[in-house]
Design a protein around this motif. Structure first.
Motif, PDB file in Angstrom:
ATOM      1  N   ARG A 263      -7.591 -54.735 -66.164  1.00  0.00           N
ATOM      2  CA  ARG A 263      -8.157 -55.188 -65.363  1.00  0.00           C
ATOM      3  C   ARG A 263      -7.447 -56.307 -64.258  1.00  0.00           C
ATOM      4  NH1 ARG A 263     -12.977 -56.696 -67.355  1.00  0.00           N
ATOM      5  NH2 ARG A 263     -12.620 -55.884 -69.468  1.00  0.00           N
ATOM      6  N   SER A 264      -8.057 -56.511 -63.278  1.00  0.00           N
ATOM      7  CA  SER A 264      -7.483 -57.395 -62.289  1.00  0.00           C
ATOM      8  C   SER A 264      -8.503 -57.672 -61.170  1.00  0.00           C
ATOM      9  CB  SER A 264      -6.266 -56.938 -61.574  1.00  0.00           C
ATOM     10  OG  SER A 264      -5.825 -57.837 -60.501  1.00  0.00           O
ATOM     11  N   GLY A 265      -8.617 -58.774 -60.476  1.00  0.00           N
ATOM     12  CA  GLY A 265      -9.420 -59.149 -59.543  1.00  0.00           C
ATOM     13  C   GLY A 265      -9.224 -59.995 -58.463  1.00  0.00           C
ATOM     14  N   ASN A 266     -10.061 -60.405 -57.530  1.00  0.00           N
ATOM     15  CA  ASN A 266      -9.923 -61.134 -56.458  1.00  0.00           C
ATOM     16  C   ASN A 266      -9.186 -60.826 -55.284  1.00  0.00           C
ATOM     17  OD1 ASN A 266     -11.970 -63.155 -57.441  1.00  0.00           O
ATOM     18  ND2 ASN A 266     -10.410 -63.889 -58.641  1.00  0.00           N
ATOM     19  N   GLY A 267      -8.953 -59.361 -55.171  1.00  0.00           N
ATOM     20  CA  GLY A 267      -8.037 -58.782 -54.249  1.00  0.00           C
ATOM     21  C   GLY A 267      -8.707 -58.111 -52.994  1.00  0.00           C
ATOM     22  N   TYR A 268      -7.939 -58.101 -51.913  1.00  0.00           N
ATOM     23  CA  TYR A 268      -8.398 -57.367 -50.834  1.00  0.00           C
ATOM     24  C   TYR A 268      -7.263 -56.621 -50.072  1.00  0.00           C
ATOM     25  CZ  TYR A 268     -11.292 -56.142 -46.648  1.00  0.00           C
ATOM     26  OH  TYR A 268     -11.839 -55.562 -45.535  1.00  0.00           O
ATOM     27  N   PRO A 269      -7.531 -55.255 -49.451  1.00  0.00           N
ATOM     28  CA  PRO A 269      -8.568 -54.273 -49.764  1.00  0.00           C
ATOM     29  C   PRO A 269      -8.627 -53.855 -51.143  1.00  0.00           C
ATOM     30  CG  PRO A 269      -6.999 -53.388 -48.372  1.00  0.00           C
ATOM     31  CD  PRO A 269      -6.363 -54.669 -48.499  1.00  0.00           C
ATOM     32  N   GLU A 270      -9.462 -52.709 -51.066  1.00  0.00           N
ATOM     33  CA  GLU A 270      -9.412 -51.729 -52.411  1.00  0.00           C
ATOM     34  C   GLU A 270      -8.021 -51.545 -52.840  1.00  0.00           C
ATOM     35  OE1 GLU A 270     -12.401 -48.668 -52.595  1.00  0.00           O
ATOM     36  OE2 GLU A 270     -13.818 -49.880 -51.648  1.00  0.00           O
ATOM     37  N   PRO A 271      -7.883 -51.590 -54.189  1.00  0.00           N
ATOM     38  CA  PRO A 271      -6.271 -51.390 -54.557  1.00  0.00           C
ATOM     39  C   PRO A 271      -6.223 -49.737 -55.013  1.00  0.00           C
ATOM     40  CG  PRO A 271      -7.689 -52.286 -56.596  1.00  0.00           C
ATOM     41  CD  PRO A 271      -8.556 -52.032 -55.322  1.00  0.00           C
ATOM     42  N   ASN A 272      -4.813 -49.510 -55.123  1.00  0.00           N
ATOM     43  CA  ASN A 272      -4.450 -48.492 -56.101  1.00  0.00           C
ATOM     44  C   ASN A 272      -4.240 -48.662 -57.474  1.00  0.00           C
ATOM     45  OD1 ASN A 272      -4.996 -46.426 -53.850  1.00  0.00           O
ATOM     46  ND2 ASN A 272      -2.921 -47.128 -53.073  1.00  0.00           N
ATOM     47  N   LEU A 273      -4.320 -48.289 -58.461  1.00  0.00           N
ATOM     48  CA  LEU A 273      -4.143 -48.601 -59.873  1.00  0.00           C
ATOM     49  C   LEU A 273      -3.521 -47.195 -60.725  1.00  0.00           C
ATOM     50  CD1 LEU A 273      -6.313 -50.425 -62.571  1.00  0.00           C
ATOM     51  CD2 LEU A 273      -5.357 -48.290 -63.100  1.00  0.00           C
ATOM     52  N   TYR A 274      -2.451 -47.590 -61.279  1.00  0.00           N
ATOM     53  CA  TYR A 274      -1.565 -46.539 -61.973  1.00  0.00           C
ATOM     54  C   TYR A 274      -1.241 -46.787 -63.340  1.00  0.00           C
ATOM     55  CZ  TYR A 274      -0.326 -45.764 -56.911  1.00  0.00           C
ATOM     56  OH  TYR A 274      -0.415 -45.606 -55.467  1.00  0.00           O
ATOM     57  N   TRP A 275      -1.565 -45.686 -64.146  1.00  0.00           N
ATOM     58  CA  TRP A 275      -1.028 -45.547 -65.581  1.00  0.00           C
ATOM     59  C   TRP A 275       0.204 -45.108 -65.634  1.00  0.00           C
ATOM     60  CZ3 TRP A 275      -3.329 -48.763 -69.092  1.00  0.00           C
ATOM     61  CH2 TRP A 275      -4.551 -49.426 -68.966  1.00  0.00           C
ATOM     62  N   ILE A 276       1.224 -45.634 -66.364  1.00  0.00           N
ATOM     63  CA  ILE A 276       2.420 -45.090 -66.380  1.00  0.00           C
ATOM     64  C   ILE A 276       3.054 -45.149 -67.645  1.00  0.00           C
ATOM     65  CG2 ILE A 276       4.917 -45.446 -65.395  1.00  0.00           C
ATOM     66  CD1 ILE A 276       3.841 -46.821 -63.123  1.00  0.00           C
ATOM     67  N   ASN A 277       3.550 -43.968 -68.092  1.00  0.00           N
ATOM     68  CA  ASN A 277       4.126 -43.849 -69.616  1.00  0.00           C
ATOM     69  C   ASN A 277       5.674 -44.229 -69.334  1.00  0.00           C
ATOM     70  OD1 ASN A 277       5.376 -43.077 -71.842  1.00  0.00           O
ATOM     71  ND2 ASN A 277       4.741 -40.907 -71.992  1.00  0.00           N
ATOM     72  N   LYS A 278       6.091 -45.320 -69.664  1.00  0.00           N
ATOM     73  CA  LYS A 278       7.306 -45.895 -69.238  1.00  0.00           C
ATOM     74  C   LYS A 278       8.414 -45.137 -70.183  1.00  0.00           C
ATOM     75  CE  LYS A 278       8.050 -48.859 -66.940  1.00  0.00           C
ATOM     76  NZ  LYS A 278       8.401 -48.664 -65.574  1.00  0.00           N
ATOM     77  N   THR A 279       8.203 -44.441 -71.130  1.00  0.00           N
ATOM     78  CA  THR A 279       9.273 -43.701 -71.857  1.00  0.00           C
ATOM     79  C   THR A 279       9.995 -42.623 -70.885  1.00  0.00           C
ATOM     80  OG1 THR A 279       7.685 -41.998 -72.713  1.00  0.00           O
ATOM     81  CG2 THR A 279       8.068 -43.863 -74.308  1.00  0.00           C
ATOM     82  N   ASP A 280       9.213 -41.939 -70.247  1.00  0.00           N
ATOM     83  CA  ASP A 280       9.656 -41.051 -69.059  1.00  0.00           C
ATOM     84  C   ASP A 280       9.183 -41.187 -67.648  1.00  0.00           C
ATOM     85  OD1 ASP A 280       7.049 -40.264 -69.242  1.00  0.00           O
ATOM     86  OD2 ASP A 280       7.149 -38.243 -70.049  1.00  0.00           O
TER      87      ASP A 280
END
Length: 315
Positions: free
Chosen positions: A166-183
């Motif tokens: 979770r994150s908040g209080n930003g502008y404009p709409e963000p991009n969110l990424y999930w990353i597997n750091k092993t590869d």
């Protein structure tokens, strides 16, 4: 009559096209800050009393377009949009040098427009001497993301586990990424919600469901394209083997034995110091008693020597 002429000129500004190159700039400002819309003329010297400077919204579809107006060296607020009242300022010490930039105070989402600066000179006839366009983009930094995952070192290998970010209080709409750091591979979110806040900013919440491994390294990244900011939070789980756990237990046992030995040595040293002090007091006391005369002094001296002698022997 002046007001009619002023309104007529505003209509003409949408259609006038002089043989002047259109200066266009893009400005990024953070919400709540003050920003400067640039408009600089670098031609010949101009006389302020002969100038009309208009700042307006370039979009013809807006109900009100007048942002700021300067006529014959004086601010004219007669047709200024209510949204900009008491929020715009020209730099008076720079006007005669050709700097017609506008200071916009406390910017909000309602200020996100393309603005046009038009400078007219009135002599025998009115002519345009300069124009510029400024695109104002607004942004606000997102908070540091908070990443939650399964309890570290829990025996969940092979099972489905859930992460949340979770994150908040930003502008404009963000991009969110999930990353597997092993590869460094991108993982599809199980859930993604972008929630508008009352102050015009956004909050983002996302979950990720994956099969647990013995060495999970997951990252949640929040991107703000306007500010070119990327904030991330990481989760790492490393399970201890039995061998390393046993070794840690041995080290802990050795540390305890060392502390016990140090305590015994300290007690022995303290007892030795006390013995030396008592014997020194005995000798000093004996020397003082020898200065007494008579049977009473001899008797007291003899009793004291016996007591101190027994005490030193016991130590």
């Amino acid at each position: 009559m002046e007001l009619r002429g002023y309104g007529f000129l505003l209509l003409l500004l949408h259609t006038m096209r002089a043989v002047i190159g259109l200066e266009k700039k893009i400005i990024v400002s953070k919400l709540g800050e003050n920003t400067t819309l640039s408009c600089i003329y670098q031609g010949r010297e101009l006389h302020l009393k002969n100038l009309r400077v208009y700042w307006q919204i370039a979009d013809d579809q807006e109900e009100c377009t007048v942002v700021h107006a300067l006529i014959s060296g004086q601010d004219n607020e007669s047709e200024q949009c209510i949204h900009f009242k008491n929020r715009t300022q020209l730099f008076w010490d720079r006007l005669e040098n050709g700097d017609f930039s506008l200071l916009l105070l406390n910017v909000s989402q309602g200020d996100e427009h393309t603005y046009k600066c038009v400078v007219l000179e009135k002599a025998e006839y009115t002519r345009m001497v300069h124009q510029a366009e400024v695109v104002l983009s607004l942004a606000a930094s997102y908070s540091q993301p908070i990443l939650s995952g399964p309890i570290s070192n829990s025996d969940s290998t092979g099972e489905e586990v859930t992460f949340s970010c979770r994150s908040g209080n930003g502008y404009p709409e963000p991009n969110l990424y999930w990353i597997n750091k092993t590869d460094n591979s991108h993982l599809p979110p199980s859930e993604l919600m972008i929630i508008p806040n009352n102050n015009g900013t956004y909050s983002v919440f996302s979950t990720l469901k994956v099969k647990a491994t013995s060495n999970m390294q997951i990252e949640c990244s929040i991107e703000n394209k306007i500010l070119q900011e990327n904030l991330s939070a990481n989760y790492t789980e490393q399970k201890q083997s039995n061998g390393s756990s046993t070794e840690s237990h041995k080290n802990l046992k050795k540390s305890g034995q060392g502390a016990q030995a140090a305590g015994i040595i300290s007690i022995v040293i303290l007892m030795g110091v006390l013995a030396v002090i008592i014997c020194w007091l005995r000798r000093r006391r004996s020397s003082r008693l020898e200065s007494y005369t008579g049977n009473e002094a001899f008797h007291l001296h003899d009793q004291t020597r016996r007591i101190l002698g027994v005490l030193c022997q016991n130590i």
